[in-house]
Design a protein around this motif. Structure first.
Motif, PDB file in Angstrom:
ATOM      1  N   UNK A  32     -22.215  16.400 -17.748  1.00 48.11           N
ATOM      2  CA  UNK A  32     -23.347  16.832 -18.557  1.00 48.11           C
ATOM      3  C   UNK A  32     -24.381  17.528 -17.686  1.00 48.11           C
ATOM      4  N   UNK A  34     -28.779  18.081 -17.706  1.00 50.90           N
ATOM      5  CA  UNK A  34     -30.015  17.685 -18.371  1.00 50.90           C
ATOM      6  C   UNK A  34     -31.173  18.488 -17.805  1.00 50.90           C
ATOM      7  N   UNK A  49     -30.343  17.530 -23.280  1.00 50.18           N
ATOM      8  CA  UNK A  49     -29.132  17.044 -22.630  1.00 50.18           C
ATOM      9  C   UNK A  49     -27.955  17.789 -23.235  1.00 50.18           C
ATOM     10  N   UNK A  51     -23.852  18.057 -23.197  1.00 52.26           N
ATOM     11  CA  UNK A  51     -22.595  17.473 -22.749  1.00 52.26           C
ATOM     12  C   UNK A  51     -21.664  18.597 -22.303  1.00 52.26           C
TER      13      UNK A  51
END
Lengths: 111, 116
Positions: A32, A34, A49, A51
């Protein structure tokens, strides 16, 4: 070892202009990514965020894209405001479950 | 929902003295992290706990830094003795799962340490 780079280190724009912040990473095998905002003397606030299976995420005036194959993410902030002035950091989550941070881009929005 | 709590917010000490920072994560978050952020740099992971077990402490200077997370909830980071280069902001963060996997990371306000 994952290396995360954010260029430029600082950016100054007039109010109303769209902001484009870049984040690049060396290892494309990520879980991921962020984006955070940090105000002076404060902790980090999570913005978005993404993925690894996603291409983008949106929240209000913020949109973040992710291109794993090229090792890049871009954070777009539409119609910037003086309140958007802060440091923006990206962090990449890898197969070792660790987060690797960039050094951040410090944004100043001039009224 | 209460966020990650840290104390103290600021601490000034002389070199070779000791200092301790406290962190209480978001309720229900299994994973707790301590990061060190030097001015102008991104945060660097010092130690990561999963419940009360250590997952990663590879970048913790173990000759002077120690951390514990008793009962799998709050945590304490200690520095003894402090050096000038320890001047930084110490950030605590928590996540439901492993942040580098699928979990979102939430940070506290940080504890700013100045070593004179």
């Amino acid at each position: 070892k994952q290396e995360v780079t954010q260029i430029p280190a600082a950016l100054s724009v007039p109010e109303g202009e769209n902001l484009v912040l870049n984040c690049s990473f060396t290892d494309s095998a990520i879980y991921n990514l962020q984006w955070f905002r940090q105000d002076p003397g404060k902790g980090l606030t999570s913005l978005l965020l993404i993925q690894s299976s996603q291409r983008e995420q949106t929240s209000g005036r913020l949109n973040a894209s992710l291109d794993k194959s090229s090792g890049r993410s871009t954070l777009y902030i539409a119609a910037s405001q003086p309140g958007d002035s802060a440091t923006y950091l990206c962090a990449v989550g890898g197969a070792d479950y660790k987060l690797s941070f960039g050094a951040g881009t410090t944004v100043t929005v001039r009224a | 929902e209460a966020g990650v709590a840290q104390s103290p917010r600021y601490k000034i000490i002389e070199k070779r003295q000791s200092v301790a920072f406290w962190c209480n994560p978001i309720s229900g978050h299994a994973t707790l992290y301590w990061y060190q952020q030097i001015l102008g740099q991104g945060p660097k992971l010092l130690i990561q706990f999963q419940n009360n077990g250590v997952v990663d402490d590879s970048q913790l200077p173990k000759d002077r830094f120690s951390a514990e997370r008793l009962k799998g909830v709050d945590s304490t980071l200690k520095i003894q003795p402090a050096k000038l280069e320890d001047s930084a902001v110490y950030l605590c963060a928590s996540s439901k799962g492993l942040a580098g996997n699928t979990g979102e990371l939430f940070f506290g306000e940080g504890s700013r340490l100045t070593v004179l």
